[in-house]
Each structure stands twice: as structure tokens, then as C-alpha cells.
Design a protein around this motif. Structure first.
Motif, mmCIF file in Angstrom:
data_model
loop_
_atom_site.group_PDB
_atom_site.id
_atom_site.type_symbol
_atom_site.label_atom_id
_atom_site.label_comp_id
_atom_site.label_asym_id
_atom_site.label_seq_id
_atom_site.Cartn_x
_atom_site.Cartn_y
_atom_site.Cartn_z
ATOM 1 N N CYS A 9 0.887 -1.225 0.094
ATOM 2 C CA CYS A 9 0.096 0.038 0.017
ATOM 3 C C CYS A 9 0.880 1.173 -0.029
ATOM 4 O O CYS A 9 1.945 1.459 0.714
ATOM 5 C CB CYS A 9 -0.801 0.020 1.227
ATOM 6 S SG CYS A 9 -1.946 1.476 1.491
ATOM 7 N N CYS A 12 0.143 3.111 3.511
ATOM 8 C CA CYS A 12 0.454 2.649 4.849
ATOM 9 C C CYS A 12 1.672 1.494 5.115
ATOM 10 O O CYS A 12 2.155 0.989 6.031
ATOM 11 C CB CYS A 12 -0.735 2.079 5.797
ATOM 12 S SG CYS A 12 -1.292 0.744 5.251
ATOM 13 N N CYS A 27 -6.663 -1.060 0.137
ATOM 14 C CA CYS A 27 -5.958 -1.320 1.260
ATOM 15 C C CYS A 27 -7.133 -1.614 2.293
ATOM 16 O O CYS A 27 -7.943 -1.004 2.693
ATOM 17 C CB CYS A 27 -5.164 -0.505 1.570
ATOM 18 S SG CYS A 27 -4.194 -0.950 3.352
ATOM 19 N N CYS A 30 -5.967 0.716 5.708
ATOM 20 C CA CYS A 30 -6.186 2.018 5.781
ATOM 21 C C CYS A 30 -7.124 2.493 4.861
ATOM 22 O O CYS A 30 -7.557 3.847 4.867
ATOM 23 C CB CYS A 30 -4.768 2.703 5.643
ATOM 24 S SG CYS A 30 -4.139 2.743 3.783
ATOM 25 N N PHE A 32 -6.854 3.072 1.688
ATOM 26 C CA PHE A 32 -6.390 3.583 0.570
ATOM 27 C C PHE A 32 -6.456 2.916 -0.623
ATOM 28 O O PHE A 32 -6.158 1.670 -0.774
ATOM 29 C CB PHE A 32 -4.772 4.098 0.864
ATOM 30 C CG PHE A 32 -4.337 5.163 0.193
ATOM 31 C CD1 PHE A 32 -4.576 6.398 0.691
ATOM 32 C CD2 PHE A 32 -3.306 5.123 -0.977
ATOM 33 C CE1 PHE A 32 -4.231 7.624 0.125
ATOM 34 C CE2 PHE A 32 -2.768 6.391 -1.212
ATOM 35 C CZ PHE A 32 -3.099 7.544 -0.919
HETATM 36 ZN ZN LIG Z 1 -2.949 1.180 3.576
#
Ligand SMILES: [Zn+2]
Length: 247
Positions: A9, A12, A27, A30, A32
Motif C-alpha cells: 500500500c 501505509c 487496502c 487503511c 487507501f
Molecule cells: Zn494501506
């Protein structure tokens, strides 16, 4: 079963799992979103439609669907047993466009037949499912766009599954264009009997990537298993297998 691959990712650093064919991955740590091919950050709006049911309350719309409608066996709600309830967040592209089809056709219902020319101009928030193979009834789903929020992975229930996109933005736009043209062909049936020529131009105003909550229910009735698909915002049944009733 295909083997999942991994990238990191970009937000993170956690491993992001994805399966062959998936192009955009979110992800699960997080939330994302990353474009797999380039490893770049996803630069479009990513939204979420909220789910309003849990594993207990989803029984209400299931029961309501089984109890209503005259095509169903009268004892369906009483005699069937729900065997699985899966909440899946499906990926969609919402393509907001102005579409204009210019057509030429023949109107044969009168004699002599006449040539008709014209245009159909409409605006759409066209929904494209971002998965390559699926029998999901996209046209039955009146997606509640007014309720969308920025994607927030904390709103995704632990028991739910989130599917990644297998279709990129450009392909989604092309699919929307094709589907809109097909829709316009359908609309033209009342004006012309034969379409000689049709050309559709779309101007996209906005393209949003979003995840929407869909419940896949399996139920058993007289030792056979059937499927029911319910959207998770209002609990509307989108598609359901109905056991045949024999008289
Ligand atoms: Zn992430």
C-alpha cells in the motif's frame, strides 16, 4: 482458485492483496486505493454507499420479499430456511455523461414507409459494474447516489467482503457509451421500425468509483437452494430465484 498477489500500500505500507484481473485495489488496513499496474495513487473520487443492515436485521427484507408477490409459493416465508448471508461491497463506476445519439431510421408502420432522422439527447449517471464476469442486475439497482460518502474503510463490517475493480476508468466510459447506445436503440423502437444508422457521442462530466453494499442470500426451500440479492441501503430485492409452483 487463482493465487492472490501482493503489492505494498503506497499509504501505509501494508500488503495489498489482489487477484489476477484486478486493476484497482483498496487496502483493507487503511482504505487507501491504488492502481495496481503503476502502483500509483488512485486519483479519482472513491465513494462508499452505506449499508444499513446487520446479520439479524437483513432477515426483515428477506422475509418481506418471500411474503410478497403472487408468483411465490404461499408457504415460502414459513417453510424456507436461510442458509447463508454474505455482505459484499461491489465496485462500480458511476459515469455522469451527456449523451447524444444521432439516428436515421425507417418508419414502416404506414405506407409508403418514411425515412426518419433525429437525435436523442439525455443526461445520465450511468452505472457500470467494475467486475468482468457477473450476473449482477445493474439495471435493477437504483443506486442511492445522494447517500454516498468518501470511502471510509472503518465503515466496512468485519464480516463483509470488498471486491476490487477489474475494469479501469477508460473501459468503464467505453462500456457506458455502448450501453447507452443500446438503451437509445431500445427507446427508438417506438419511433422507427428499422435503424439504418446510429452514432452516439458522450461527454463525460464526472466519473466516480464507488463501493456499494449488496447482500447475497441463499435459502433452502423443499431441499433446493435458491439465491436472493438485496441492496443494503433500503433493503430492496434486486433479483431473486423463485421456486416454481406446481398446480
Ligand atoms: Zn494501506
Amino acid at each position: 482458485m487463482a493465487i492472490a498477489q501482493e503489492i505494498k500500500c503506497s499509504h501505509c505500507g501494508a500488503p495489498v492483496e489482489f487477484k489476477p484481473g484486478e486493476l484497482i485495489a483498496t487496502c483493507k488496513y487503511c482504505g487507501f486505493t491504488t492502481v495496481i499496474e503503476t502502483g500509483q495513487t488512485f486519483s479519482f473520487e472513491h465513494s462508499l454507499i452505506l449499508n444499513r443492515f446487520d446479520l439479524n436485521s437483513i432477515n426483515e427484507p428477506v422475509h418481506a420479499w418471500m411474503s410478497g408477490g403472487f408468483l411465490k409459493p404461499g408457504d415460502l416465508a414459513r417453510k424456507s430456511k436461510t442458509t447463508s448471508k454474505d455482505l459484499i461491497y461491489l465496485p462500480f463506476w458511476v459515469v455522469s455523461v451527456e449523451a447524444k445519439s444521432t439516428y436515421k431510421g425507417i418508419f414502416e408502420r404506414i405506407s409508403p414507409a418514411v425515412v426518419k432522422e433525429g437525435t436523442i439527447s439525455k443526461e445520465y449517471d450511468w452505472l457500470v459494474l467494475a467486475r468482468a464476469a457477473s450476473e449482477f442486475p445493474t439495471h435493477e439497482y437504483d443506486i442511492p447516489l445522494e447517500g454516498k460518502i468518501p470511502f471510509d474503510f472503518r465503515k466496512i463490517e468485519g464480516f463483509a467482503k470488498l471486491l476490487n475493480s477489474e475494469i479501469d476508468r477508460d473501459a468503464a466510459l467505453e462500456m457506458a457509451k455502448q450501453q447507452i447506445e443500446d438503451h437509445h436503440r431500445f427507446l427508438l423502437q417506438q419511433d422507427v421500425d428499422k435503424i439504418v444508422e446510429i452514432k452516439t457521442e458522450v461527454t463525460s462530466k464526472q466519473i466516480v468509483y464507488l463501493h456499494a453494499p449488496i447482500w447475497f442470500i441463499k435459502y433452502e426451500y423443499k431441499s433446493k437452494v435458491y439465491q436472493l440479492i438485496i441492496e443494503g441501503t433500503a433493503g430492496t430485492a434486486l433479483k431473486g430465484d423463485i421456486p416454481s409452483t406446481r398446480f
